[in-house]
Write a protein that holds these residues in place. Structure first.
Motif, PDB file in Angstrom:
ATOM      1  N   PRO A  47      46.476  31.615  36.594  1.00 22.89           N
ATOM      2  CA  PRO A  47      46.356  33.065  36.667  1.00 22.89           C
ATOM      3  C   PRO A  47      46.989  33.732  35.452  1.00 22.89           C
ATOM      4  CG  PRO A  47      47.228  32.163  38.727  1.00 22.89           C
ATOM      5  CD  PRO A  47      47.269  31.059  37.710  1.00 22.89           C
ATOM      6  N   THR A  48      46.483  34.928  35.104  1.00 24.61           N
ATOM      7  CA  THR A  48      46.987  35.650  33.960  1.00 24.61           C
ATOM      8  C   THR A  48      48.260  36.413  34.339  1.00 24.61           C
ATOM      9  OG1 THR A  48      45.826  37.730  34.409  1.00 24.61           O
ATOM     10  CG2 THR A  48      44.573  35.976  33.292  1.00 24.61           C
ATOM     11  N   GLU A  49      48.762  37.162  33.371  1.00 23.06           N
ATOM     12  CA  GLU A  49      49.914  38.025  33.638  1.00 23.06           C
ATOM     13  C   GLU A  49      49.483  39.421  34.060  1.00 23.06           C
ATOM     14  OE1 GLU A  49      52.938  37.011  33.785  1.00 23.06           O
ATOM     15  OE2 GLU A  49      52.509  34.981  33.062  1.00 23.06           O
ATOM     16  N   GLY A  50      48.191  39.634  34.280  1.00 26.55           N
ATOM     17  CA  GLY A  50      47.686  40.937  34.703  1.00 26.55           C
ATOM     18  C   GLY A  50      48.016  41.234  36.154  1.00 26.55           C
ATOM     19  N   ARG A  51      47.544  42.369  36.632  1.00 24.86           N
ATOM     20  CA  ARG A  51      47.906  42.812  37.994  1.00 24.86           C
ATOM     21  C   ARG A  51      47.409  41.843  39.058  1.00 24.86           C
ATOM     22  NH1 ARG A  51      43.741  47.710  39.447  1.00 24.86           N
ATOM     23  NH2 ARG A  51      41.972  46.987  38.206  1.00 24.86           N
ATOM     24  N   TYR A  52      46.183  41.336  38.897  1.00 25.03           N
ATOM     25  CA  TYR A  52      45.683  40.382  39.890  1.00 25.03           C
ATOM     26  C   TYR A  52      46.373  39.029  39.737  1.00 25.03           C
ATOM     27  CZ  TYR A  52      42.008  43.901  40.367  1.00 25.03           C
ATOM     28  OH  TYR A  52      41.327  45.071  40.555  1.00 25.03           O
ATOM     29  N   GLY A  53      46.626  38.638  38.496  1.00 27.58           N
ATOM     30  CA  GLY A  53      47.332  37.389  38.274  1.00 27.58           C
ATOM     31  C   GLY A  53      48.722  37.395  38.865  1.00 27.58           C
ATOM     32  N   GLN A  54      49.403  38.527  38.774  1.00 23.08           N
ATOM     33  CA  GLN A  54      50.745  38.634  39.363  1.00 23.08           C
ATOM     34  C   GLN A  54      50.688  38.493  40.879  1.00 23.08           C
ATOM     35  OE1 GLN A  54      53.603  38.686  37.902  1.00 23.08           O
ATOM     36  NE2 GLN A  54      52.948  38.940  35.785  1.00 23.08           N
ATOM     37  N   GLU A  70      38.185  33.741  51.510  1.00 20.77           N
ATOM     38  CA  GLU A  70      37.346  34.664  50.743  1.00 20.77           C
ATOM     39  C   GLU A  70      38.191  35.740  50.055  1.00 20.77           C
ATOM     40  OE1 GLU A  70      34.381  36.000  48.758  1.00 20.77           O
ATOM     41  OE2 GLU A  70      34.015  34.349  50.154  1.00 20.77           O
ATOM     42  N   GLU A  71      39.220  36.218  50.734  1.00 26.87           N
ATOM     43  CA  GLU A  71      40.110  37.200  50.105  1.00 26.87           C
ATOM     44  C   GLU A  71      40.873  36.578  48.935  1.00 26.87           C
ATOM     45  OE1 GLU A  71      41.126  40.008  54.013  1.00 26.87           O
ATOM     46  OE2 GLU A  71      42.311  38.206  53.591  1.00 26.87           O
ATOM     47  N   GLU A  72      41.283  35.329  49.114  1.00 25.10           N
ATOM     48  CA  GLU A  72      41.969  34.626  48.033  1.00 25.10           C
ATOM     49  C   GLU A  72      41.034  34.460  46.838  1.00 25.10           C
ATOM     50  OE1 GLU A  72      44.442  31.259  49.147  1.00 25.10           O
ATOM     51  OE2 GLU A  72      43.430  30.078  47.606  1.00 25.10           O
ATOM     52  N   LEU A  73      39.805  34.044  47.089  1.00 25.72           N
ATOM     53  CA  LEU A  73      38.835  33.888  46.011  1.00 25.72           C
ATOM     54  C   LEU A  73      38.592  35.216  45.312  1.00 25.72           C
ATOM     55  CD1 LEU A  73      36.784  32.239  44.401  1.00 25.72           C
ATOM     56  CD2 LEU A  73      35.110  32.712  46.222  1.00 25.72           C
ATOM     57  N   ALA A  74      38.537  36.303  46.067  1.00 32.13           N
ATOM     58  CA  ALA A  74      38.309  37.615  45.461  1.00 32.13           C
ATOM     59  C   ALA A  74      39.404  37.960  44.454  1.00 32.13           C
ATOM     60  CB  ALA A  74      38.230  38.686  46.550  1.00 32.13           C
ATOM     61  N   LEU A  75      40.645  37.576  44.746  1.00 31.48           N
ATOM     62  CA  LEU A  75      41.741  37.809  43.796  1.00 31.48           C
ATOM     63  C   LEU A  75      41.516  37.017  42.510  1.00 31.48           C
ATOM     64  CD1 LEU A  75      45.061  37.792  45.881  1.00 31.48           C
ATOM     65  CD2 LEU A  75      44.111  39.696  44.568  1.00 31.48           C
ATOM     66  N   ASP A  79      40.910  38.536  38.752  1.00 34.25           N
ATOM     67  CA  ASP A  79      41.780  38.147  37.637  1.00 34.25           C
ATOM     68  C   ASP A  79      40.963  37.511  36.522  1.00 34.25           C
ATOM     69  OD1 ASP A  79      44.391  37.756  36.425  1.00 34.25           O
ATOM     70  OD2 ASP A  79      44.177  35.637  36.909  1.00 34.25           O
ATOM     71  N   ARG A  80      40.031  36.650  36.894  1.00 33.97           N
ATOM     72  CA  ARG A  80      39.231  35.957  35.877  1.00 33.97           C
ATOM     73  C   ARG A  80      38.258  36.909  35.180  1.00 33.97           C
ATOM     74  NH1 ARG A  80      38.421  31.727  38.854  1.00 33.97           N
ATOM     75  NH2 ARG A  80      40.262  30.700  37.995  1.00 33.97           N
ATOM     76  N   ARG A  81      37.709  37.846  35.909  1.00 30.52           N
ATOM     77  CA  ARG A  81      36.808  38.825  35.292  1.00 30.52           C
ATOM     78  C   ARG A  81      37.555  39.612  34.209  1.00 30.52           C
ATOM     79  NH1 ARG A  81      31.989  40.706  37.250  1.00 30.52           N
ATOM     80  NH2 ARG A  81      32.415  39.806  39.301  1.00 30.52           N
ATOM     81  N   GLU A  82      38.784  40.011  34.525  1.00 30.26           N
ATOM     82  CA  GLU A  82      39.611  40.733  33.554  1.00 30.26           C
ATOM     83  C   GLU A  82      39.970  39.828  32.369  1.00 30.26           C
ATOM     84  OE1 GLU A  82      43.867  42.055  34.477  1.00 30.26           O
ATOM     85  OE2 GLU A  82      42.680  43.870  34.837  1.00 30.26           O
ATOM     86  N   HIS A  83      40.287  38.590  32.654  1.00 31.50           N
ATOM     87  CA  HIS A  83      40.637  37.626  31.620  1.00 31.50           C
ATOM     88  C   HIS A  83      39.463  37.402  30.656  1.00 31.50           C
ATOM     89  CE1 HIS A  83      42.076  33.274  30.609  1.00 31.50           C
ATOM     90  NE2 HIS A  83      42.635  34.143  29.783  1.00 31.50           N
ATOM     91  N   VAL A  84      38.288  37.228  31.217  1.00 27.71           N
ATOM     92  CA  VAL A  84      37.097  37.013  30.396  1.00 27.71           C
ATOM     93  C   VAL A  84      36.835  38.225  29.503  1.00 27.71           C
ATOM     94  CG1 VAL A  84      34.573  36.832  30.509  1.00 27.71           C
ATOM     95  CG2 VAL A  84      36.001  35.309  31.894  1.00 27.71           C
ATOM     96  N   GLN A 123      28.533  29.630  40.783  1.00 20.39           N
ATOM     97  CA  GLN A 123      27.480  30.606  40.490  1.00 20.39           C
ATOM     98  C   GLN A 123      28.042  32.020  40.388  1.00 20.39           C
ATOM     99  OE1 GLN A 123      24.635  29.955  43.607  1.00 20.39           O
ATOM    100  NE2 GLN A 123      24.087  27.901  42.857  1.00 20.39           N
ATOM    101  N   ARG A 124      28.972  32.357  41.266  1.00 22.43           N
ATOM    102  CA  ARG A 124      29.555  33.703  41.219  1.00 22.43           C
ATOM    103  C   ARG A 124      30.320  33.924  39.927  1.00 22.43           C
ATOM    104  NH1 ARG A 124      32.290  34.855  47.038  1.00 22.43           N
ATOM    105  NH2 ARG A 124      32.746  36.866  46.020  1.00 22.43           N
ATOM    106  N   HIS A 125      30.994  32.886  39.447  1.00 17.37           N
ATOM    107  CA  HIS A 125      31.737  33.024  38.201  1.00 17.37           C
ATOM    108  C   HIS A 125      30.807  33.073  36.992  1.00 17.37           C
ATOM    109  CE1 HIS A 125      35.375  31.914  40.508  1.00 17.37           C
ATOM    110  NE2 HIS A 125      35.988  32.606  39.564  1.00 17.37           N
ATOM    111  N   GLU A 126      29.783  32.243  36.992  1.00 13.68           N
ATOM    112  CA  GLU A 126      28.934  32.168  35.810  1.00 13.68           C
ATOM    113  C   GLU A 126      28.029  33.385  35.662  1.00 13.68           C
ATOM    114  OE1 GLU A 126      27.138  28.288  35.789  1.00 13.68           O
ATOM    115  OE2 GLU A 126      29.023  27.334  35.178  1.00 13.68           O
ATOM    116  N   ALA A 127      28.089  34.298  36.623  1.00 14.49           N
ATOM    117  CA  ALA A 127      27.408  35.583  36.448  1.00 14.49           C
ATOM    118  C   ALA A 127      28.111  36.445  35.400  1.00 14.49           C
ATOM    119  CB  ALA A 127      27.349  36.335  37.787  1.00 14.49           C
ATOM    120  N   PHE A 128      29.391  36.154  35.112  1.00 18.71           N
ATOM    121  CA  PHE A 128      30.123  36.950  34.112  1.00 18.71           C
ATOM    122  C   PHE A 128      30.965  36.100  33.163  1.00 18.71           C
ATOM    123  CE2 PHE A 128      33.069  36.550  37.693  1.00 18.71           C
ATOM    124  CZ  PHE A 128      34.271  36.240  37.066  1.00 18.71           C
ATOM    125  N   ALA A 129      31.260  34.860  33.528  1.00 20.94           N
ATOM    126  CA  ALA A 129      32.171  34.027  32.744  1.00 20.94           C
ATOM    127  C   ALA A 129      31.384  33.010  31.924  1.00 20.94           C
ATOM    128  CB  ALA A 129      33.154  33.304  33.663  1.00 20.94           C
TER     129      ALA A 129
END
Length: 215
Positions: A47-54, A70-75, A79-84, A123-129
């Motif tokens: 995880p990053t140092e951003g708000r979701y990563g924290q 599912e809630e854990e995955l959403a976090l 975080d990864r969307r922001e990181h990308v 698949q959900r990640h590769e839509a943006f990552a």
């Protein structure tokens, strides 16, 4: 006289594997090796140092506390969307070699071990990552990993580092297969592991071969 570094258009390299396998150390050593050649390199992590990563790091310290898979995955997705958007894509756009200590393959394994579908997570990640040019999965027997975790001198995370859960995570990592995925044995000295990693990285980054010749 040392040769000038080759022009290079950038690459994304992800180091993956169970907690305690040595990813963070090896990601740092790999970044040092690439930088020493004059190639642009960015070392980052999830995880990053951003708000979701924290928030994710709080889960790692204190447990899931009723959070659903599912809630854990959403976090992790947030975080990864922001990181990308803020780190990975800008660095790749500038031609840098990006080394990330964990990427979406960790979500496939860790949230997949909670019962979610790893392929759907991918698949959900590769839509943006962006898909990595190389994924290095560091492998060690589970008992060796548990010993390493215990040697940290900290209690194992009740949610993320119990042995049964780690075994399920390891099984999912073991099932991952693609031309860009390489498994590297994580045993031995740091130098020995680094040599194995560099051998894999030479297929996507113009690193010198052990005899000094470019490959």
């Amino acid at each position: 006289m040392p040769s000038q570094p080759q022009m290079f258009q950038g690459a994304l390299i992800a180091l993956e594997g169970l907690d305690g396998v040595g990813k963070t150390t090896q990601a740092y050593l790999l970044a040092q090796a690439i930088a020493s050649l004059g190639l642009p390199v960015i070392l980052t992590r999830e995880p990053t140092e951003g708000r979701y990563g924290q928030e994710i790091r709080r889960l790692l310290r204190h447990g899931r506390q009723g959070l659903t898979p599912e809630e854990e995955l959403a976090l992790f997705l947030a975080d990864r969307r922001e990181h990308v958007a803020t780190v990975i894509l800008p660095a790749l756009g500038e031609g840098a070699i990006v080394i990330t200590d964990r990427y979406y393959f960790s979500s496939m394994a860790y949230q997949g071990a909670l019962g979610l579908d790893p392929q759907e997570i991918q698949q959900r990640h590769e839509a943006f990552a962006p898909r990595p040019d190389l994924v290095i999965i560091l492998d060690l027997p589970l008992d060796a990993i548990v010993r390493r975790l215990q040697l940290r001198g900290e209690p194992l995370s009740p949610s993320f580092e119990n042995i049964a859960y780690l075994a399920r995570v390891g099984e999912i990592f073991a099932q991952m297969a693609a031309p860009f995925i390489v498994r590297v044995h994580g045993g031995g000295s740091e130098t020995e592991v680094q040599a194995r990693i560099l051998a894999a990285v030479r297929h996507v980054v113009p690193l010198p071969a052990p005899d000094g010749q470019q490959v």
